[in-house]
Design a protein around this motif. Structure first.
Motif, PDB file in Angstrom:
ATOM      1  N   UNK A   1       0.861  -1.181   0.000  1.00 47.72           N
ATOM      2  CA  UNK A   1       0.000   0.000   0.000  1.00 47.72           C
ATOM      3  C   UNK A   1       0.899   1.232   0.000  1.00 47.72           C
ATOM      4  N   UNK A   2       0.533   2.245  -0.755  1.00 49.75           N
ATOM      5  CA  UNK A   2       1.307   3.481  -0.783  1.00 49.75           C
ATOM      6  C   UNK A   2       0.869   4.387   0.358  1.00 49.75           C
ATOM      7  N   UNK A   3       1.840   4.921   1.078  1.00 50.43           N
ATOM      8  CA  UNK A   3       1.552   5.773   2.228  1.00 50.43           C
ATOM      9  C   UNK A   3       2.137   7.167   2.006  1.00 50.43           C
ATOM     10  N   UNK A   4       1.480   8.163   2.629  1.00 48.68           N
ATOM     11  CA  UNK A   4       1.948   9.544   2.556  1.00 48.68           C
ATOM     12  C   UNK A   4       2.765   9.937   3.776  1.00 48.68           C
ATOM     13  N   UNK A   5       2.313   9.500   4.971  1.00 44.97           N
ATOM     14  CA  UNK A   5       3.022   9.852   6.197  1.00 44.97           C
ATOM     15  C   UNK A   5       2.596   8.916   7.323  1.00 44.97           C
ATOM     16  N   UNK A   6       3.377   8.930   8.393  1.00 39.98           N
ATOM     17  CA  UNK A   6       3.111   8.105   9.571  1.00 39.98           C
ATOM     18  C   UNK A   6       3.057   9.027  10.783  1.00 39.98           C
TER      19      UNK A   6
ATOM     20  N   UNK B   1     -15.051  12.534  11.000  1.00 40.58           N
ATOM     21  CA  UNK B   1     -14.698  11.683   9.865  1.00 40.58           C
ATOM     22  C   UNK B   1     -13.181  11.572   9.820  1.00 40.58           C
ATOM     23  N   UNK B   2     -12.708  10.590   9.110  1.00 41.52           N
ATOM     24  CA  UNK B   2     -11.265  10.459   8.917  1.00 41.52           C
ATOM     25  C   UNK B   2     -10.811  11.610   8.005  1.00 41.52           C
ATOM     26  N   UNK B   3      -9.685  12.259   8.325  1.00 40.85           N
ATOM     27  CA  UNK B   3      -9.198  13.352   7.484  1.00 40.85           C
ATOM     28  C   UNK B   3      -8.621  12.866   6.155  1.00 40.85           C
ATOM     29  N   UNK B   4      -8.300  11.590   6.105  1.00 38.19           N
ATOM     30  CA  UNK B   4      -7.769  10.904   4.927  1.00 38.19           C
ATOM     31  C   UNK B   4      -7.947   9.418   5.218  1.00 38.19           C
ATOM     32  N   UNK B   5      -7.650   8.572   4.261  1.00 32.63           N
ATOM     33  CA  UNK B   5      -7.711   7.139   4.519  1.00 32.63           C
ATOM     34  C   UNK B   5      -6.552   6.787   5.453  1.00 32.63           C
ATOM     35  N   UNK B   6      -6.893   6.252   6.629  1.00 33.82           N
ATOM     36  CA  UNK B   6      -5.899   6.033   7.677  1.00 33.82           C
ATOM     37  C   UNK B   6      -5.927   4.573   8.129  1.00 33.82           C
ATOM     38  N   UNK B   7      -4.752   3.958   8.161  1.00 36.21           N
ATOM     39  CA  UNK B   7      -4.574   2.631   8.723  1.00 36.21           C
ATOM     40  C   UNK B   7      -4.029   2.816  10.130  1.00 36.21           C
ATOM     41  N   UNK B   8      -4.788   2.367  11.131  1.00 36.77           N
ATOM     42  CA  UNK B   8      -4.383   2.555  12.518  1.00 36.77           C
ATOM     43  C   UNK B   8      -4.096   1.231  13.199  1.00 36.77           C
ATOM     44  N   UNK B   9      -3.156   1.264  14.127  1.00 37.07           N
ATOM     45  CA  UNK B   9      -2.826   0.120  14.966  1.00 37.07           C
ATOM     46  C   UNK B   9      -2.809   0.592  16.412  1.00 37.07           C
ATOM     47  N   UNK B  10      -3.504  -0.137  17.278  1.00 40.81           N
ATOM     48  CA  UNK B  10      -3.520   0.192  18.699  1.00 40.81           C
ATOM     49  C   UNK B  10      -2.193  -0.245  19.315  1.00 40.81           C
ATOM     50  N   UNK B  11      -1.497   0.706  19.950  1.00 39.20           N
ATOM     51  CA  UNK B  11      -0.224   0.423  20.599  1.00 39.20           C
ATOM     52  C   UNK B  11      -0.352   0.252  22.108  1.00 39.20           C
TER      53      UNK B  11
ATOM     54  N   UNK C   1      -9.729   3.482   8.650  1.00 35.38           N
ATOM     55  CA  UNK C   1     -10.770   4.513   8.640  1.00 35.38           C
ATOM     56  C   UNK C   1     -10.846   5.103   7.242  1.00 35.38           C
ATOM     57  N   UNK C   2     -11.973   4.884   6.596  1.00 39.74           N
ATOM     58  CA  UNK C   2     -12.178   5.439   5.255  1.00 39.74           C
ATOM     59  C   UNK C   2     -13.556   6.083   5.155  1.00 39.74           C
ATOM     60  N   UNK C   3     -14.063   6.549   6.301  1.00 38.79           N
ATOM     61  CA  UNK C   3     -15.323   7.306   6.337  1.00 38.79           C
ATOM     62  C   UNK C   3     -14.981   8.791   6.235  1.00 38.79           C
TER      63      UNK C   3
ATOM     64  N   UNK D   1      -0.581   5.638  13.298  1.00 39.84           N
ATOM     65  CA  UNK D   1      -1.451   5.927  12.153  1.00 39.84           C
ATOM     66  C   UNK D   1      -0.618   6.077  10.891  1.00 39.84           C
ATOM     67  N   UNK D   2      -1.030   5.378   9.843  1.00 37.56           N
ATOM     68  CA  UNK D   2      -0.391   5.488   8.541  1.00 37.56           C
ATOM     69  C   UNK D   2      -1.424   6.104   7.603  1.00 37.56           C
ATOM     70  N   UNK D   3      -1.116   7.291   7.093  1.00 34.52           N
ATOM     71  CA  UNK D   3      -2.008   7.960   6.151  1.00 34.52           C
ATOM     72  C   UNK D   3      -1.710   7.386   4.769  1.00 34.52           C
ATOM     73  N   UNK D   4      -2.706   6.734   4.191  1.00 36.72           N
ATOM     74  CA  UNK D   4      -2.522   6.071   2.897  1.00 36.72           C
ATOM     75  C   UNK D   4      -2.799   7.037   1.752  1.00 36.72           C
ATOM     76  N   UNK D   5      -2.162   6.808   0.621  1.00 34.97           N
ATOM     77  CA  UNK D   5      -2.380   7.632  -0.568  1.00 34.97           C
ATOM     78  C   UNK D   5      -3.780   7.443  -1.128  1.00 34.97           C
ATOM     79  N   UNK D   6      -4.328   6.242  -0.962  1.00 34.62           N
ATOM     80  CA  UNK D   6      -5.689   5.943  -1.403  1.00 34.62           C
ATOM     81  C   UNK D   6      -6.186   4.712  -0.650  1.00 34.62           C
TER      82      UNK D   6
END
Length: 132
Positions: free
Chosen positions: A42-47, A62-72, A96-98, A118-123
């Motif tokens: 998956x392409x990511x923009x930032x972490x 809402x999510x500000x962008x498509x975000x892949x989250x992991x609970x630490x 989160x893609x809402x 949180x990993x902000x995905x490109x799409x």
């Protein structure tokens, strides 16, 4: 390997979809042992690393962008606008893609602090490629 997706629905609300990552035989760090499996890239923009202090409760958002989250750290409850909930433990992932509508909210079940990676995905990942 499970992942919980937070999606927007056709009425402007949000809902959960429970998936598992598609994992295929592969080699990311050769030589990989037998049974080594990886997801499609998956392409990511930032972490971001995010800390929530004890007692913090999200407002609906809402999510500000498509975000892949992991609970630490912590036990995190995520609630969608249809009042469905999921409890996530350390290591659990959510996507989160809402991006529109009422959104979702989250808080730590025991009112303690919680941390997320949180990993902000490109799409948004293609469901037919990434999820079972």
């Amino acid at each position: 390997m499970k992942i919980i997706c937070i999606d927007q629905d056709e009425t402007g609300g949000s809902r959960f979809l429970d998936h598992a990552w598609v994992l295929e035989e592969g080699s990311f760090t050769p030589p990989s042992p037998s049974g080594y499996r990886i997801s499609p890239p998956l392409d990511a923009e930032r972490i971001l690393m995010m800390h929530h202090p004890a007692g913090y409760v999200d407002a609906w958002h809402t999510a500000p962008a498509v975000v892949l989250g992991t609970v630490l750290r912590g036990t995190v409850r995520i609630e969608t606008s249809n009042l469905d909930t999921r409890i996530l433990q350390v290591g659990d992932q959510f996507l989160a893609r809402d991006l529109q509508g009422k959104g979702h909210r989250m808080f730590e079940v025991n009112e303690g602090p919680y941390d997320l990676a949180l990993v902000v995905l490109s799409q948004a990942p293609a469901a037919d490629v990434c999820f079972q």
